[in-house]
Design a protein around this motif. Structure first.
Motif, PDB file in Angstrom:
ATOM      1  N   VAL A 124       0.867  -1.185   0.000  1.00  0.00           N
ATOM      2  CA  VAL A 124       0.000   0.000   0.000  1.00  0.00           C
ATOM      3  C   VAL A 124       0.901   1.231   0.000  1.00  0.00           C
ATOM      4  CG1 VAL A 124      -1.800   1.279   1.192  1.00  0.00           C
ATOM      5  CG2 VAL A 124      -1.792  -1.215   1.294  1.00  0.00           C
ATOM      6  N   SER A 125       0.802   2.044  -1.043  1.00  0.00           N
ATOM      7  CA  SER A 125       1.664   3.222  -1.145  1.00  0.00           C
ATOM      8  C   SER A 125       0.955   4.443  -0.595  1.00  0.00           C
ATOM      9  CB  SER A 125       2.038   3.470  -2.603  1.00  0.00           C
ATOM     10  OG  SER A 125       0.907   3.919  -3.327  1.00  0.00           O
ATOM     11  N   ALA A 126       1.718   5.521  -0.425  1.00  0.00           N
ATOM     12  CA  ALA A 126       1.159   6.770   0.097  1.00  0.00           C
ATOM     13  C   ALA A 126       0.149   7.375  -0.864  1.00  0.00           C
ATOM     14  CB  ALA A 126       2.285   7.765   0.373  1.00  0.00           C
ATOM     15  N   GLY A 127       0.225   6.981  -2.131  1.00  0.00           N
ATOM     16  CA  GLY A 127      -0.723   7.507  -3.100  1.00  0.00           C
ATOM     17  C   GLY A 127      -2.063   6.791  -3.098  1.00  0.00           C
ATOM     18  N   ALA A 128      -2.170   5.728  -2.306  1.00  0.00           N
ATOM     19  CA  ALA A 128      -3.434   4.980  -2.255  1.00  0.00           C
ATOM     20  C   ALA A 128      -4.524   5.823  -1.599  1.00  0.00           C
ATOM     21  CB  ALA A 128      -3.234   3.686  -1.477  1.00  0.00           C
ATOM     22  N   SER A 129      -5.731   5.659  -2.081  1.00  0.00           N
ATOM     23  CA  SER A 129      -6.850   6.448  -1.550  1.00  0.00           C
ATOM     24  C   SER A 129      -8.047   5.552  -1.295  1.00  0.00           C
ATOM     25  CB  SER A 129      -7.232   7.548  -2.536  1.00  0.00           C
ATOM     26  OG  SER A 129      -8.425   8.186  -2.133  1.00  0.00           O
ATOM     27  N   LEU A 130      -8.716   5.790  -0.171  1.00  0.00           N
ATOM     28  CA  LEU A 130      -9.925   5.035   0.127  1.00  0.00           C
ATOM     29  C   LEU A 130     -11.039   5.362  -0.856  1.00  0.00           C
ATOM     30  CD1 LEU A 130     -10.031   5.325   4.047  1.00  0.00           C
ATOM     31  CD2 LEU A 130      -9.050   3.512   2.647  1.00  0.00           C
ATOM     32  N   ASP A 131     -10.936   6.526  -1.509  1.00  0.00           N
ATOM     33  CA  ASP A 131     -11.970   6.922  -2.476  1.00  0.00           C
ATOM     34  C   ASP A 131     -11.997   5.993  -3.686  1.00  0.00           C
ATOM     35  OD1 ASP A 131     -12.583   9.069  -0.854  1.00  0.00           O
ATOM     36  OD2 ASP A 131     -11.266  10.458  -1.918  1.00  0.00           O
ATOM     37  N   GLY A 132     -10.875   5.329  -3.956  1.00  0.00           N
ATOM     38  CA  GLY A 132     -10.813   4.458  -5.122  1.00  0.00           C
ATOM     39  C   GLY A 132     -11.249   3.026  -4.845  1.00  0.00           C
ATOM     40  N   MET A 133     -11.724   2.751  -3.643  1.00  0.00           N
ATOM     41  CA  MET A 133     -12.127   1.387  -3.298  1.00  0.00           C
ATOM     42  C   MET A 133     -13.393   0.988  -4.048  1.00  0.00           C
ATOM     43  SD  MET A 133     -11.344   1.443   0.815  1.00  0.00           S
ATOM     44  CE  MET A 133     -12.122  -0.158   1.069  1.00  0.00           C
ATOM     45  N   ARG A 134     -13.462  -0.284  -4.415  1.00  0.00           N
ATOM     46  CA  ARG A 134     -14.622  -0.791  -5.146  1.00  0.00           C
ATOM     47  C   ARG A 134     -15.778  -1.133  -4.214  1.00  0.00           C
ATOM     48  NH1 ARG A 134     -10.057  -3.318  -7.007  1.00  0.00           N
ATOM     49  NH2 ARG A 134      -9.453  -2.970  -9.183  1.00  0.00           N
ATOM     50  N   ASN A 135     -15.458  -1.606  -2.999  1.00  0.00           N
ATOM     51  CA  ASN A 135     -16.512  -2.066  -2.088  1.00  0.00           C
ATOM     52  C   ASN A 135     -16.149  -1.689  -0.659  1.00  0.00           C
ATOM     53  OD1 ASN A 135     -18.689  -3.356  -0.957  1.00  0.00           O
ATOM     54  ND2 ASN A 135     -18.481  -5.189  -2.225  1.00  0.00           N
ATOM     55  N   ALA A 136     -16.141  -0.397  -0.395  1.00  0.00           N
ATOM     56  CA  ALA A 136     -15.701   0.121   0.899  1.00  0.00           C
ATOM     57  C   ALA A 136     -16.549  -0.382   2.074  1.00  0.00           C
ATOM     58  CB  ALA A 136     -15.679   1.645   0.872  1.00  0.00           C
ATOM     59  N   PRO A 137     -17.893  -0.392   1.983  1.00  0.00           N
ATOM     60  CA  PRO A 137     -18.687  -0.834   3.132  1.00  0.00           C
ATOM     61  C   PRO A 137     -18.385  -2.283   3.539  1.00  0.00           C
ATOM     62  CG  PRO A 137     -20.074   0.341   1.566  1.00  0.00           C
ATOM     63  CD  PRO A 137     -18.763   0.122   0.901  1.00  0.00           C
ATOM     64  N   ALA A 138     -18.284  -3.180   2.555  1.00  0.00           N
ATOM     65  CA  ALA A 138     -18.004  -4.584   2.867  1.00  0.00           C
ATOM     66  C   ALA A 138     -16.597  -4.733   3.439  1.00  0.00           C
ATOM     67  CB  ALA A 138     -18.154  -5.444   1.613  1.00  0.00           C
TER      68      ALA A 138
END
Length: 229
Positions: A124-138
């Motif tokens: 996981v790099s510093a550029g990773a973003s939770l906004d790009g997640m496909r299924n955040a709630p699960a």
């Protein structure tokens, strides 16, 4: 006539040179230095395993803030001094705990057959973003289950959000439920009396207080070392 022709040729040459300059690609001042900085940044990310990798200030989560403060305090302390050695012990304790958690995840992934892919899945790099997640709630629900129903994590604090991104990948690969089942089997929850005392059973407020105290004593340590020399 000859002088006019020569002036015309000179003007053309100047114009052509200008066009060539404009067409030159923009080159970074020092590509090698930029590359070295990027390599160092990735190495630091892997070494410190920030709980919230997208937080470049490392100040949003208490554990990230403590580790970052320890690193900054050590940078300002003379190498070899008593303060420097104490800070190094605390830094390595926090890093070791984070590595132990990551190693548990790697063991499960390898058991699921991702022997060659485990490191990539856990990166996981510093550029990773939770906004790009496909299924955040699960992913968030799974992380909560892993935190409360297994001993994958040592701390009672909320689990590191870096693992949300990893769980999102596992959901995409349709192996998240298999991972959860393995985690419950390999790392069942422990009773309070059975809790290990690894690095992040560290008292975070106590560590912050120690950083402040060591910052205040850094000059004294240096003066004492100089007198000893």
């Amino acid at each position: 006539m000859g002088s006019v022709f020569r002036r015309f040729c000179c003007c053309c040459c100047v114009a052509d040179d200008g066009d060539d300059d404009e067409k030159q690609p923009l080159v970074p001042p020092d590509p090698l230095e930029y590359f070295n900085q990027e390599v160092q940044k990735r190495r630091d990310e892997e070494t410190n395993l920030w709980s919230e990798p997208g937080d470049r200030s490392h100040s949003e989560r208490p554990d990230d803030r403590v580790l970052y403060s320890l690193l900054q305090a050590r940078n300002k302390t003379r190498m070899g001094s008593t303060g420097y050695r104490r800070l190094s012990v605390d830094i390595e304790a926090m890093r070791d705990t984070r590595r132990e958690v990551r190693d548990k995840w790697k063991i499960i992934l390898e058991n699921l057959g991702f022997i060659a892919e485990a490191d990539s899945l856990l990166g996981v790099s510093a550029g990773a973003s939770l906004d790009g997640m496909r299924n955040a709630p699960a992913a968030r629900e799974l992380l909560h289950t892993l935190h409360t129903e297994t001993s994958l994590f040592y701390s009672r604090e909320p689990p590191p959000e870096r693992y949300l991104l990893i769980l999102d990948r596992l959901l995409y690969l349709d192996v998240a439920e298999d991972f959860l089942a393995k985690a419950k089997r390999f790392y069942p929850p422990k009773e309070d009396s059975d809790e290990e005392a690894p690095g992040l059973a560290i008292n975070l407020p106590l560590l912050l207080a120690r950083v402040e105290a060591l910052n205040g004593r850094a000059t004294e340590d240096d003066e004492e070392s100089e007198r000893d020399d």
